[in-house]
Motif scaffolding. Structure first.
Motif, mmCIF file in Angstrom:
data_model
loop_
_atom_site.group_PDB
_atom_site.id
_atom_site.type_symbol
_atom_site.label_atom_id
_atom_site.label_comp_id
_atom_site.label_asym_id
_atom_site.label_seq_id
_atom_site.Cartn_x
_atom_site.Cartn_y
_atom_site.Cartn_z
ATOM 1 N N GLU A 93 0.831 -1.207 0.000
ATOM 2 C CA GLU A 93 0.000 0.000 0.000
ATOM 3 C C GLU A 93 0.866 1.259 0.000
ATOM 4 N N ALA A 94 1.938 1.230 0.799
ATOM 5 C CA ALA A 94 2.831 2.389 0.866
ATOM 6 C C ALA A 94 3.529 2.611 -0.467
ATOM 7 N N ARG A 95 3.882 1.507 -1.162
ATOM 8 C CA ARG A 95 4.512 1.643 -2.470
ATOM 9 C C ARG A 95 3.552 2.263 -3.488
ATOM 10 N N ILE A 96 2.284 1.881 -3.422
ATOM 11 C CA ILE A 96 1.289 2.425 -4.352
ATOM 12 C C ILE A 96 1.120 3.924 -4.105
ATOM 13 N N ALA A 102 4.659 10.247 -6.852
ATOM 14 C CA ALA A 102 5.734 10.459 -7.826
ATOM 15 C C ALA A 102 5.141 10.787 -9.191
ATOM 16 N N ALA A 103 4.084 10.072 -9.575
ATOM 17 C CA ALA A 103 3.449 10.346 -10.866
ATOM 18 C C ALA A 103 2.827 11.741 -10.867
ATOM 19 N N LEU A 104 2.194 12.124 -9.766
ATOM 20 C CA LEU A 104 1.590 13.453 -9.677
ATOM 21 C C LEU A 104 2.640 14.551 -9.793
ATOM 22 N N ASP A 106 5.595 14.297 -11.226
ATOM 23 C CA ASP A 106 6.099 14.298 -12.603
ATOM 24 C C ASP A 106 5.131 15.014 -13.536
ATOM 25 N N MET A 107 3.836 14.784 -13.355
ATOM 26 C CA MET A 107 2.832 15.411 -14.200
ATOM 27 C C MET A 107 2.842 16.940 -14.002
ATOM 28 N N ILE A 108 2.984 17.371 -12.758
ATOM 29 C CA ILE A 108 3.007 18.814 -12.474
ATOM 30 C C ILE A 108 4.265 19.448 -13.075
ATOM 31 N N LEU A 109 5.394 18.784 -12.925
ATOM 32 C CA LEU A 109 6.654 19.353 -13.426
ATOM 33 C C LEU A 109 6.729 19.335 -14.942
ATOM 34 N N ASP A 110 6.208 18.270 -15.578
ATOM 35 C CA ASP A 110 6.355 18.152 -17.028
ATOM 36 C C ASP A 110 5.155 18.716 -17.779
ATOM 37 N N GLY A 111 4.092 19.104 -17.071
ATOM 38 C CA GLY A 111 2.885 19.587 -17.723
ATOM 39 C C GLY A 111 3.059 20.961 -18.330
ATOM 40 N N PRO A 112 2.061 21.392 -19.114
ATOM 41 C CA PRO A 112 2.132 22.725 -19.748
ATOM 42 C C PRO A 112 2.032 23.831 -18.691
#
Length: 113
Positions: A93-96, A102-104, A106-112
Motif C-alpha cells: 500500500e505504501a509503495r502504491i 511520484a506520478a503526480l 512528474d505530471m506537475i513538473l512536465d505539464g504545460p
C-alpha cells in the motif's frame, strides 16, 4: 675638499686621505626606547569568578544538549531515508501511494505552463 684631495692623489700621494674624506664615519645615537606600561591586573572577586565559571558551565551544557539533539535528529532522518530507499520495508500500500505521488509530481513538473 674631496676634489682637492683627489688632485693631491694624482700627485702619487697616499689615497687614504680621499677615502677618509669621502667615507665619513656615521655617529649613531641610540634612540630612547619607550617603556610600555602593562595595565594593572584587575583583581577578581571570588564570588564573581565563581558566578562566571557557573555561567560558562551552563552555556557549555546547553551547547552540548543542542548538539546531542541535532545528532539524534540527523540519525533519525538518515534512518528514515534508508527505509525509504529499501523497497522491502515498504508495504504494498505504501509503495502504491509513493508511486501515485511520484506520478503526480512528474505530471506537475512536465505539464504545460
Amino acid at each position: 675638499m674631496a676634489q682637492a684631495a683627489l688632485r693631491i692623489a694624482d700627485d702619487e700621494i697616499d689615497t687614504s686621505i680621499v677615502r677618509r674624506l669621502m667615507a665619513r664615519p656615521l655617529h649613531v645615537v641610540p634612540a630612547p626606547v619607550p617603556v610600555r606600561e602593562e595595565p594593572a591586573p584587575v583583581p577578581a572577586r571570588p564570588d564573581q569568578t565563581n558566578a562566571e565559571v557557573s555561567r560558562l558551565r551552563a552555556e557549555i551544557q546547553v551547547m552540548k544538549a543542542v548538539l546531542g539533539a541535532e545528532r539524534r535528529e540527523t540519525e533519525r532522518l538518515r534512518a528514515c531515508l534508508t527505509r525509504m530507499e529499501v523497497p522491502e520495508t515498504l508495504t504494498p500500500e505504501a509503495r502504491i501511494v509513493r508511486d501515485r505521488w511520484a506520478a503526480l509530481v512528474d505530471m506537475i513538473l512536465d505539464g504545460p505552463r
